[in-house]
Design a protein around this motif. Structure first.
Motif, PDB file in Angstrom:
ATOM      1  N   PRO A   5       0.836  -1.208   0.000  1.00 24.34           N
ATOM      2  CA  PRO A   5       0.000   0.000   0.000  1.00 24.34           C
ATOM      3  C   PRO A   5       0.869   1.255   0.000  1.00 24.34           C
ATOM      4  CG  PRO A   5       0.031  -0.985   2.180  1.00 24.34           C
ATOM      5  CD  PRO A   5       0.787  -1.909   1.299  1.00 24.34           C
ATOM      6  N   GLN A   6       0.441   2.284  -0.695  1.00 22.74           N
ATOM      7  CA  GLN A   6       1.197   3.535  -0.740  1.00 22.74           C
ATOM      8  C   GLN A   6       0.964   4.387   0.516  1.00 22.74           C
ATOM      9  OE1 GLN A   6       0.228   5.542  -4.402  1.00 22.74           O
ATOM     10  NE2 GLN A   6       1.380   4.069  -5.665  1.00 22.74           N
ATOM     11  N   ASN A   7      -0.185   4.224   1.129  1.00 22.84           N
ATOM     12  CA  ASN A   7      -0.485   4.962   2.356  1.00 22.84           C
ATOM     13  C   ASN A   7      -0.383   4.006   3.536  1.00 22.84           C
ATOM     14  OD1 ASN A   7      -1.115   7.254   0.787  1.00 22.84           O
ATOM     15  ND2 ASN A   7      -3.227   6.512   0.521  1.00 22.84           N
ATOM     16  N   PRO A   8       0.256   4.406   4.623  1.00 25.93           N
ATOM     17  CA  PRO A   8       0.361   3.522   5.780  1.00 25.93           C
ATOM     18  C   PRO A   8      -1.008   3.283   6.427  1.00 25.93           C
ATOM     19  CG  PRO A   8       1.206   5.719   6.294  1.00 25.93           C
ATOM     20  CD  PRO A   8       0.928   5.711   4.843  1.00 25.93           C
ATOM     21  N   GLY A   9      -1.145   2.101   7.003  1.00 30.26           N
ATOM     22  CA  GLY A   9      -2.396   1.756   7.664  1.00 30.26           C
ATOM     23  C   GLY A   9      -3.460   1.210   6.736  1.00 30.26           C
ATOM     24  N   GLU A  10      -3.093   0.851   5.501  1.00 30.44           N
ATOM     25  CA  GLU A  10      -4.064   0.303   4.549  1.00 30.44           C
ATOM     26  C   GLU A  10      -3.705  -1.138   4.177  1.00 30.44           C
ATOM     27  OE1 GLU A  10      -4.318   2.855   1.210  1.00 30.44           O
ATOM     28  OE2 GLU A  10      -5.318   4.484   2.302  1.00 30.44           O
ATOM     29  N   ALA A  11      -3.364  -1.911   5.186  1.00 33.76           N
ATOM     30  CA  ALA A  11      -2.992  -3.319   4.943  1.00 33.76           C
ATOM     31  C   ALA A  11      -4.192  -4.120   4.441  1.00 33.76           C
ATOM     32  CB  ALA A  11      -2.451  -3.936   6.232  1.00 33.76           C
ATOM     33  N   ALA A  12      -5.398  -3.815   4.984  1.00 40.22           N
ATOM     34  CA  ALA A  12      -6.582  -4.543   4.530  1.00 40.22           C
ATOM     35  C   ALA A  12      -6.865  -4.257   3.062  1.00 40.22           C
ATOM     36  CB  ALA A  12      -7.782  -4.166   5.389  1.00 40.22           C
ATOM     37  N   THR A  13      -6.625  -2.995   2.648  1.00 38.44           N
ATOM     38  CA  THR A  13      -6.839  -2.664   1.238  1.00 38.44           C
ATOM     39  C   THR A  13      -5.866  -3.428   0.342  1.00 38.44           C
ATOM     40  OG1 THR A  13      -7.584  -0.461   1.886  1.00 38.44           O
ATOM     41  CG2 THR A  13      -6.936  -0.775  -0.406  1.00 38.44           C
ATOM     42  N   ALA A  14      -4.605  -3.545   0.777  1.00 39.95           N
ATOM     43  CA  ALA A  14      -3.605  -4.284   0.003  1.00 39.95           C
ATOM     44  C   ALA A  14      -3.992  -5.756  -0.118  1.00 39.95           C
ATOM     45  CB  ALA A  14      -2.241  -4.131   0.660  1.00 39.95           C
ATOM     46  N   THR A  15      -4.543  -6.329   0.960  1.00 42.10           N
ATOM     47  CA  THR A  15      -4.972  -7.734   0.911  1.00 42.10           C
ATOM     48  C   THR A  15      -6.116  -7.920  -0.072  1.00 42.10           C
ATOM     49  OG1 THR A  15      -4.284  -8.014   3.219  1.00 42.10           O
ATOM     50  CG2 THR A  15      -5.787  -9.661   2.289  1.00 42.10           C
TER      51      THR A  15
END
Length: 274
Positions: A50-60
């Motif tokens: 992810p390009q923005n921190p805290g978006e691990a769920a979006t990356a998954t």
């Protein structure tokens, strides 16, 4: 025949289809493992960042989406030109796998040689990365190659152990079906009919009668039987001769009466003469 031998024969008659089919199936599986061409598999790993921190769920979530695109024509078109395969061939040689809790994509390529499998997996992984990064501004994620594919040391198929096990299981199934068919055939036989196995059993030979010398007298039982047969023959001859004799006697008496009595015409002529 002793009881153990009878039991052994009964077991052989009952279970011979299974005992024959299982080794044949295992031998067929081993033959397939020897004859079939080997196939190798190699895996390359792509990570979704992810390009923005805290978006691990979006990356998954995007890893799940891009994992499905790994086998689509948009990605395979570029990899086909690099590997020399057609797009239809790559669809059968490559597939992507994802994890529900990690933003990572596993791209597995197969081939008849270890180098071919590794090259196919790496080409599709690079094509997927370039295809996904063209829209990174809109998705806010980037794909990077985490680990390239390594050439495998041994083929994935065929597996001699697995093929032998599958062949033995198939032989067991076929043998069980044959046993069920034979049991149904024996149950359908009419009462009093013997199965084919029993009907073909050897018959014990009977002891032939030993001829007696001329001067030796037969046993008492044989003499009684012969005497009874002679008496029955004499009685039958008497029964046949009596009716003929009675009929002959009857005919003789009638002839005598007709000879003694004059005819009716002679009696009438004698009366008119008087």
């Amino acid at each position: 025949m002793t009881t153990p031998r009878r039991r052994a024969r009964h077991l052989v008659r009952r279970w011979w289809p299974v005992a024959l089919a299982v080794p044949l199936g295992a031998a067929a599986g081993a033959g397939y493992a020897v004859v079939s061409h080997p196939s190798y598999a190699a895996s390359a790993y792509v990570l979704v960042v992810p390009q923005n921190p805290g978006e691990a769920a979006t990356a998954t979530n995007f890893a799940q989406a891009y994992g499905r695109l790994a086998g689509q024509p948009q990605v395979l078109a570029v990899a086909a030109a690099e590997t020399g395969h057609t797009r239809a061939e790559l669809e059968s040689l490559v597939h992507g796998t994802t994890s529900p809790d990690a933003p990572m994509i596993e791209i597995t390529g197969t081939g008849r040689h270890p180098q071919e499998a590794a090259q196919t997996a790496d080409a599709v992984a690079r094509s997927l990365v370039s295809f996904a990064n063209t829209s990174s501004r809109d998705t806010s994620v980037r794909l990077v190659t985490l680990a390239p594919a390594a050439e495998p040391d041994r083929p994935t198929t065929p597996s001699a152990t697995l093929d032998v096990a599958v062949g033995g299981a198939a032989g067991l199934l076929v043998g069980a079906l044959v046993m069920m068919t034979r049991r149904r055939g024996e149950a359908a036989l009419p009462e009093g009919a013997e199965p084919a196995e029993t009907a073909g059993a050897p018959v014990e030979p009977t002891t032939p009668a030993t001829p007696r010398p001329r001067g030796e007298e037969p046993p008492a039982a044989d003499r009684v039987e012969e005497t009874g047969q002679v008496e029955e023959t004499e009685e039958a001859e008497k029964a046949e001769g009596e009716p003929g004799k009675t009929e002959a006697d009857g005919k003789t008496e009638a002839e005598k009466k007709s000879a003694e009595e004059p005819p009716a015409k002679e009696k009438a002529a004698a009366g008119s003469g008087r």
